[in-house]
Design a protein around this motif. Structure first.
Motif, PDB file in Angstrom:
ATOM      1  N   LEU A 130       4.319   3.796 -12.804  1.00 33.25           N
ATOM      2  CA  LEU A 130       3.157   2.994 -12.424  1.00 33.25           C
ATOM      3  C   LEU A 130       2.689   3.347 -11.015  1.00 33.25           C
ATOM      4  O   LEU A 130       1.487   3.538 -10.767  1.00 33.25           O
ATOM      5  N   GLU A 131       3.618   3.467 -10.080  1.00 35.50           N
ATOM      6  CA  GLU A 131       3.249   3.771  -8.698  1.00 35.50           C
ATOM      7  C   GLU A 131       2.712   5.196  -8.562  1.00 35.50           C
ATOM      8  O   GLU A 131       1.811   5.452  -7.754  1.00 35.50           O
ATOM      9  N   LEU A 132       3.235   6.132  -9.336  1.00 41.01           N
ATOM     10  CA  LEU A 132       2.691   7.488  -9.332  1.00 41.01           C
ATOM     11  C   LEU A 132       1.256   7.480  -9.853  1.00 41.01           C
ATOM     12  O   LEU A 132       0.378   8.160  -9.307  1.00 41.01           O
ATOM     13  N   ARG A 133       1.007   6.694 -10.901  1.00 43.54           N
ATOM     14  CA  ARG A 133      -0.345   6.596 -11.455  1.00 43.54           C
ATOM     15  C   ARG A 133      -1.293   5.966 -10.429  1.00 43.54           C
ATOM     16  O   ARG A 133      -2.434   6.423 -10.266  1.00 43.54           O
ATOM     17  N   GLU A 134      -0.811   4.943  -9.719  1.00 46.16           N
ATOM     18  CA  GLU A 134      -1.638   4.291  -8.701  1.00 46.16           C
ATOM     19  C   GLU A 134      -1.974   5.264  -7.573  1.00 46.16           C
ATOM     20  O   GLU A 134      -3.097   5.278  -7.069  1.00 46.16           O
ATOM     21  N   ALA A 135      -1.004   6.058  -7.166  1.00 42.93           N
ATOM     22  CA  ALA A 135      -1.232   7.002  -6.070  1.00 42.93           C
ATOM     23  C   ALA A 135      -2.262   8.050  -6.457  1.00 42.93           C
ATOM     24  O   ALA A 135      -3.123   8.435  -5.652  1.00 42.93           O
ATOM     25  N   ALA A 137      -4.618   7.650  -8.667  1.00 48.09           N
ATOM     26  CA  ALA A 137      -5.915   6.991  -8.857  1.00 48.09           C
ATOM     27  C   ALA A 137      -6.632   6.725  -7.537  1.00 48.09           C
ATOM     28  O   ALA A 137      -7.824   6.440  -7.531  1.00 48.09           O
ATOM     29  N   HIS A 138      -5.900   6.821  -6.421  1.00 51.83           N
ATOM     30  CA  HIS A 138      -6.503   6.582  -5.107  1.00 51.83           C
ATOM     31  C   HIS A 138      -6.214   7.780  -4.205  1.00 51.83           C
ATOM     32  O   HIS A 138      -5.341   7.719  -3.325  1.00 51.83           O
ATOM     33  N   PRO A 139      -6.902   8.911  -4.458  1.00 51.56           N
ATOM     34  CA  PRO A 139      -6.639  10.125  -3.685  1.00 51.56           C
ATOM     35  C   PRO A 139      -7.073   9.981  -2.230  1.00 51.56           C
ATOM     36  O   PRO A 139      -7.811   9.054  -1.866  1.00 51.56           O
ATOM     37  N   GLY A 140      -6.592  10.918  -1.413  1.00 52.23           N
ATOM     38  CA  GLY A 140      -6.973  10.920  -0.007  1.00 52.23           C
ATOM     39  C   GLY A 140      -5.924  10.347   0.911  1.00 52.23           C
ATOM     40  O   GLY A 140      -6.051  10.437   2.135  1.00 52.23           O
ATOM     41  N   GLU A 210       7.169  15.641 -17.001  1.00 48.15           N
ATOM     42  CA  GLU A 210       7.010  14.791 -18.176  1.00 48.15           C
ATOM     43  C   GLU A 210       6.160  13.559 -17.850  1.00 48.15           C
ATOM     44  O   GLU A 210       5.353  13.120 -18.669  1.00 48.15           O
ATOM     45  N   VAL A 211       6.344  13.014 -16.641  1.00 47.15           N
ATOM     46  CA  VAL A 211       5.519  11.873 -16.227  1.00 47.15           C
ATOM     47  C   VAL A 211       4.068  12.312 -16.061  1.00 47.15           C
ATOM     48  O   VAL A 211       3.132  11.642 -16.524  1.00 47.15           O
ATOM     49  N   ALA A 212       3.866  13.463 -15.414  1.00 47.36           N
ATOM     50  CA  ALA A 212       2.507  13.963 -15.168  1.00 47.36           C
ATOM     51  C   ALA A 212       1.775  14.249 -16.470  1.00 47.36           C
ATOM     52  O   ALA A 212       0.561  14.034 -16.576  1.00 47.36           O
ATOM     53  N   ALA A 213       2.496  14.730 -17.485  1.00 50.31           N
ATOM     54  CA  ALA A 213       1.872  15.090 -18.759  1.00 50.31           C
ATOM     55  C   ALA A 213       1.273  13.881 -19.475  1.00 50.31           C
ATOM     56  O   ALA A 213       0.396  14.030 -20.323  1.00 50.31           O
ATOM     57  N   ARG A 214       1.730  12.677 -19.108  1.00 47.49           N
ATOM     58  CA  ARG A 214       1.214  11.464 -19.756  1.00 47.49           C
ATOM     59  C   ARG A 214      -0.037  10.922 -19.062  1.00 47.49           C
ATOM     60  O   ARG A 214      -0.603   9.931 -19.516  1.00 47.49           O
ATOM     61  N   LEU A 215      -0.450  11.567 -17.968  1.00 47.62           N
ATOM     62  CA  LEU A 215      -1.643  11.140 -17.249  1.00 47.62           C
ATOM     63  C   LEU A 215      -2.814  12.062 -17.564  1.00 47.62           C
ATOM     64  O   LEU A 215      -2.617  13.226 -17.940  1.00 47.62           O
ATOM     65  N   GLU A 216      -4.009  11.549 -17.425  1.00 48.61           N
ATOM     66  CA  GLU A 216      -5.221  12.326 -17.724  1.00 48.61           C
ATOM     67  C   GLU A 216      -6.220  12.179 -16.577  1.00 48.61           C
ATOM     68  O   GLU A 216      -6.713  11.071 -16.329  1.00 48.61           O
ATOM     69  N   PRO A 217      -6.514  13.263 -15.853  1.00 48.62           N
ATOM     70  CA  PRO A 217      -5.922  14.596 -15.977  1.00 48.62           C
ATOM     71  C   PRO A 217      -4.513  14.619 -15.383  1.00 48.62           C
ATOM     72  O   PRO A 217      -4.187  13.801 -14.519  1.00 48.62           O
ATOM     73  N   ALA A 218      -3.709  15.575 -15.821  1.00 49.95           N
ATOM     74  CA  ALA A 218      -2.322  15.657 -15.362  1.00 49.95           C
ATOM     75  C   ALA A 218      -2.271  16.160 -13.929  1.00 49.95           C
ATOM     76  O   ALA A 218      -2.837  17.202 -13.611  1.00 49.95           O
ATOM     77  N   PRO A 219      -1.615  15.421 -13.022  1.00 49.37           N
ATOM     78  CA  PRO A 219      -1.473  15.891 -11.639  1.00 49.37           C
ATOM     79  C   PRO A 219      -0.604  17.151 -11.592  1.00 49.37           C
ATOM     80  O   PRO A 219       0.176  17.430 -12.502  1.00 49.37           O
ATOM     81  N   ARG A 220      -0.739  17.893 -10.517  1.00 50.74           N
ATOM     82  CA  ARG A 220       0.057  19.111 -10.330  1.00 50.74           C
ATOM     83  C   ARG A 220       1.400  18.750  -9.700  1.00 50.74           C
ATOM     84  O   ARG A 220       1.456  18.101  -8.670  1.00 50.74           O
ATOM     85  N   VAL A 221       2.476  19.175 -10.362  1.00 48.54           N
ATOM     86  CA  VAL A 221       3.809  19.025  -9.790  1.00 48.54           C
ATOM     87  C   VAL A 221       4.136  20.336  -9.077  1.00 48.54           C
ATOM     88  O   VAL A 221       4.233  21.393  -9.708  1.00 48.54           O
ATOM     89  N   ARG A 222       4.273  20.265  -7.776  1.00 48.35           N
ATOM     90  CA  ARG A 222       4.495  21.480  -6.995  1.00 48.35           C
ATOM     91  C   ARG A 222       5.881  22.067  -7.279  1.00 48.35           C
ATOM     92  O   ARG A 222       6.863  21.332  -7.394  1.00 48.35           O
ATOM     93  N   HIS A 223       5.932  23.391  -7.379  1.00 45.66           N
ATOM     94  CA  HIS A 223       7.190  24.083  -7.646  1.00 45.66           C
ATOM     95  C   HIS A 223       7.884  24.530  -6.373  1.00 45.66           C
ATOM     96  O   HIS A 223       8.942  25.169  -6.433  1.00 45.66           O
TER      97      HIS A 223
END
Length: 373
Positions: A130-135, A137-140, A210-223
């Motif tokens: 939930l907190e990842l989704r909130e973050a 949703a409010h970029p910047g 796996e968490v990112a894949a459930r969001l639309e659009p999927a955030p980038r997970v840095r490698h």
């Protein structure tokens, strides 16, 4: 066919029976998961970890105490250093992330540090998502998640993982942070320890994906993850960006090769239990009913390594000599087979491994003969 929920409940009951009555489950952490992925052919480790068996306690009960694990002093020192790095709302940690990974972004100031408190691992996992989704949703803005909880499917059973931190950048991308107590000396650290940290972080990256894949659009997970360690011999934090793409790919491939835990459990004899309270003979028989794949590398990664090494040596398995040796010997799986092939008593002469062994035996005989003259 029963619905998935029923199958999952039945599996949990079966794993609890294997663990023993009233024995609490030991959580499968990223360190153990990385070690499991490094040896995907070991059904023994897979079922013990899947059932939440405390392998250190089990090793003691089997009479093969483990020397594996961190000292209490190292744990205390590590916890103190992590607290220092995260002090003041993670200001220093975020500064290091900005400096090493995202100089183009605005410097972090007044970052969000949400409360991730929830009941149980499932609740904490949901709160983290939930907190990842909130973050996102409010970029910047910068967001620091302190000890979030992630879930990763491992051979059909969920493993709950707790990275030291995850940072959400102003552009919405996510970075894993690993905080270790070994030092960075002149900007570099022990390669073996860095490699172990990278393998552990790769597990977190997979879970975050796996968490990112459930969001639309999927955030980038840095490698590229941030590894934070003490600078030289001080307690001041220093950081290095570590690319974990190779470790991530290897871990994903190895986890996919793991035999599903329910298949291993179904193949066990009825009544099998790994409770350390059982008589020694009964407990040994239960452990030996699950095949192990021992290699010398297990000594630095598994609490049961000494027990499995004894069994491997007793059976004459060539894996006790190391995976490179095993790979060179092809179909020769025991020391007895190797010696028989070298003496010319067994083996196909056209087999390259057999031919090499006979050539080596001949050269040894010539050397010994020359030395005796």
């Amino acid at each position: 066919m029963p619905p998935p929920r029923t199958r999952g409940t039945a599996l949990r009951h079966r794993l609890a029976e294997l663990r023993g009555p009233d024995v609490p489950a030991k959580a499968l952490d990223a360190r153990a998961l990385a070690a499991l992925a490094a040896n995907p052919g070991c059904a023994r480790r897979a079922i013990l970890d899947g059932a939440g068996v405390n392998k250190a306690v089990l090793a003691d009960a089997l009479g093969s105490p483990s020397a594996f694990g961190q000292s209490q002093f190292a744990l205390t020192r590590g916890n103190a250093f992590e607290a220092k790095v995260k002090a003041d709302g993670g200001a220093e940690l975020l500064r290091l992330v900005h400096e090493k990974l995202d100089r183009s972004a605005e410097p972090p100031a007044g970052a969000r540090v949400p409360d991730l408190t929830a009941t149980g691992p499932q609740g904490r996992t949901a709160r983290t998502a939930l907190e990842l989704r909130e973050a996102v949703a409010h970029p910047g803005a910068w967001t620091l998640l302190d000890h979030p909880m992630l879930a990763l499917d491992v051979a059909g059973s969920p493993a709950y993982l707790e990275p030291d931190a995850v940072v959400v950048h102003p552009d919405g991308s996510w970075t894993v942070v690993e905080i270790k107590s070994f030092p960075l000396l002149d900007g570099s650290a022990d390669p073996a320890k860095v490699g172990a940290a990278a393998r552990q972080a790769a597990v977190y990256v997979l879970a975050l994906e796996e968490v990112a894949a459930r969001l639309e659009p999927a955030p980038r997970v840095r490698h590229r993850i941030l590894l934070v360690c003490p600078r030289d011999f001080s307690n001041l934090p220093a950081a290095s960006a570590v690319d974990v793409r190779k470790q991530r790919a290897v871990t994903a491939r190895q986890l996919a090769r793991l035999t599903r835990i329910e298949e291993i459990a179904d193949a066990l004899p009825e009544g099998t239990c790994f409770s350390p309270d059982l008589p020694a003979e009964e407990l040994t028989a239960a452990v030996e009913s699950v095949p192990a794949t021992y290699a010398p590398e297990c000594l630095s990664a598994c609490e049961l390594a000494f027990h499995c090494r004894s069994g491997s040596r007793a059976s004459g398995a060539v894996t006790a000599l190391g995976r490179p040796v095993r790979a060179e010997l092809g179909g020769l799986t025991t020391v007895e087979d190797v010696l028989a092939a070298a003496r010319g008593e067994a083996g196909d002469p056209d087999d390259p491994a057999v031919a090499a062994l006979r050539r080596a035996a001949a050269l040894r005989a010539e050397a010994l003969e020359a030395a005796c003259r």
